[in-house]
Motif scaffolding. Structure first.
Motif, short mmCIF file in Angstrom:
data_model
loop_
_atom_site.label_atom_id
_atom_site.label_comp_id
_atom_site.label_asym_id
_atom_site.label_seq_id
_atom_site.Cartn_x
_atom_site.Cartn_y
_atom_site.Cartn_z
N GLU A 3 -3.51 11.67 -3.66
CA GLU A 3 -5.16 11.68 -4.08
C GLU A 3 -3.80 10.74 -5.14
N PRO A 4 -3.05 9.39 -5.34
CA PRO A 4 -2.03 8.88 -5.87
C PRO A 4 -2.51 8.53 -7.31
N LYS A 5 -3.01 8.52 -8.88
CA LYS A 5 -3.19 7.60 -10.11
C LYS A 5 -3.24 6.74 -9.89
N HIS A 6 -2.11 5.58 -9.06
CA HIS A 6 -2.34 4.41 -8.93
C HIS A 6 -3.74 4.78 -7.71
N SER A 7 -3.96 2.89 -7.33
CA SER A 7 -4.60 2.16 -6.17
C SER A 7 -3.68 1.72 -5.52
N PRO A 8 -3.18 2.63 -4.34
CA PRO A 8 -2.54 2.12 -3.40
C PRO A 8 -3.09 1.07 -2.77
N ARG A 9 -2.15 -0.58 -1.79
CA ARG A 9 -2.64 -1.08 -1.11
C ARG A 9 -2.73 -0.68 0.25
N PRO A 10 -3.66 -0.97 1.21
CA PRO A 10 -4.04 -0.15 2.44
C PRO A 10 -3.01 0.41 3.37
N GLU A 11 -1.43 -1.20 3.44
CA GLU A 11 -0.49 -0.24 3.55
C GLU A 11 0.36 0.41 3.06
N THR A 12 0.19 1.10 2.61
CA THR A 12 1.03 1.95 1.77
C THR A 12 -0.56 3.91 1.81
N ILE A 13 -1.25 3.23 2.27
CA ILE A 13 -2.90 4.67 2.35
C ILE A 13 -2.36 5.19 3.85
N ALA A 14 -1.83 3.51 4.80
CA ALA A 14 -1.16 3.96 6.29
C ALA A 14 -0.05 4.57 6.48
N ALA A 15 0.67 4.71 5.43
CA ALA A 15 2.04 5.10 5.65
C ALA A 15 2.30 6.08 4.49
N ALA A 16 1.12 6.33 4.20
CA ALA A 16 1.63 7.34 3.64
C ALA A 16 0.57 8.89 2.94
N TYR A 17 -0.79 8.56 3.88
CA TYR A 17 -1.39 9.09 3.08
C TYR A 17 -1.44 10.79 3.04
#
Ligand code: PLP
Length: 387
Positions: A3-17
């Motif tokens: 649950e990151p504090k910033h709002s990651p972009r979709p590519e970041t969610i896919a790669a690192a959630y």
């Protein structure tokens, strides 16, 4: 990155959630929890999980990642794409009216027709590009409008926002099968859908080694009902499959990017070939829904279909000649597949429904993979030379 504090972009969610979220050992790759049951902390004191049918940490992590990517309140991960559809269909009140595309995936039609034959719902198959047919179906107080865009196998595109608005005005919930594009290229909830259905078997996992599905739900109230029902009927996906799918999801955007570039080149090559009577790919300017696809999608995807002028005999010759494409059902993996819908994926629809949908004997559907584009083009060219 659970649950990151910033709002990651979709590519970041896919790669690192969920990466580096392990509190026990600091594992970077999220651990796989196989346990079917969980020790209670004490009398009447369960921990976060009590029993694997109701919930599993690995499965739930995948569900949260998919919900983030689709912009939903949450997701339920199921044992297949069909289980995801059935999770919604089986919750409808007896006799509920369901509107579905006349040209949807054959398994979807089979499931809905089977539930109709049992008297559980009343099914209206309509061409959703036909405004009058949609209006007539919506006049019958429907409970659910199911959309599949682009459609399987003809890659027809319908307007999710317009159809959702009309369905809502008629009191129907809207479910969109987003299997062909994945959230990397289309986000139906932002366009008005209440549910997004996935066969995670396809692009989300991307490696043709898992059968799985998911229902992403737009709002918390519906989510609670869907999650409860999944526990009641026990249709949740296995933890190992969820773990593999999460691993596949890491490369979703990179795979999609590469695969759709080759798909475009292949579609262009096919549309110039004399043995090919028609090519169905929304990325081609000649596709009737090209403008809508360009507006609604953030890419044209890596699925296409084409008709051979020589009919089924030409199909047999092409299939026999191919060396790089594999003649197999399914789609969305890193390897290129080719399928004959009339005798394979859409065989159970029956001749009449297939004819109505426009699925002829000369039609082939292609899922473009990540092989060298030149190898794919050479393989098709050699095969087409035999047609
Ligand atoms: N939806 C679409 C568009 C499909 O193509 C498929 C399978 O091919 C499904 C749903 C069903 O998914 P599964 O095979 O995972 O049950």
């Amino acid at each position: 990155m659970d649950e990151p504090k910033h709002s990651p972009r979709p590519e970041t969610i896919a790669a690192a959630y969920g990466v580096a979220s392990d509190t026990a050992f600091g594992a970077v790759a999220p651990p796989l929890y196989l346990s079917s049951t969980y020790e209670f902390a004490g009398f009447e004191n369960p921990r976060a999980y009590d029993y694997g049918r109701a919930g599993n940490p690995t499965r739930d992590l995948l569900g949260r990642a998919l919900a983030k990517l689709e912009g939903g309140a949450g997701a339920v991960v199921t044992s297949s794409g069909m289980a995801a559809l059935d999770l919604i269909a089986s919750q409808l009140p007896a006799g509920a009216c369901v509107i579905a595309p006349h040209d949807c995936y054959g398994g979807t039609m089979r499931l809905l027709k089977a539930r109709e034959a049992l008297g559980q719902l009343s099914l209206h198959l309509v061409d959703q590009r036909d405004d009058d047919a949609v209006a007539a179906a919506l006049a019958g107080t429907p409970a659910l409008l199911l959309i599949e865009t682009p459609s399987n196998p003809l890659l027809r595109v319908v307007d999710i926002a317009a159809l959702s608005a009309r369905a809502k005005a008629a009191g129907a919930a809207v479910a969109v099968d987003n299997t062909f594009l994945s959230p990397a290229l289309q986000q139906p909830i932002a366009l008005g859908a209440d549910y997004v259905i996935h066969s995670t078997t396809k692009y989300l996992n991307g490696h043709s080694d898992v059968i799985g599905g998911a229902v992403v739900v737009a709002d918390a109230e519906r989510l609670e009902r869907v999650a409860q029902w999944a526990n009641v009927v026990g249709c949740g996906g296995s933890p190992f499959d969820a773990w593999l799918t999460l691993r596949g999801l890491r490369t979703l955007f990179a795979r999609m990017r590469g695969q759709q570039i080759s798909a475009m080149t292949i579609a262009e090559m096919l549309s110039r070939h004399p043995a090919v009577a028609a090519v169905h790919y929304p990325g081609l300017a000649s596709h009737p829904d090209h403008a809508l696809a360009a507006r609604q999608q953030s890419g044209f995807g890596a699925m296409l279909s084409f008709e051979l002028a020589g009919g089924v005999e030409a199909v047999k010759r092409l299939i026999a000649a191919l060396r790089v494409f594999t003649f197999a059902e399914s789609l969305g993996g890193v390897e290129s597949l080719i399928v004959h819908p009339a005798t394979m994926t859409h065989a159970d629809m029956g001749d009449e429904a297939r004819a109505l949908a426009g699925i002829g004997p000369g039609l082939l559907r292609v899922s473009v993979g990540l092989e060298a584009e030149a190898d794919l083009l050479d393989d098709l060219a050699a095969g087409l030379a035999t047609c």
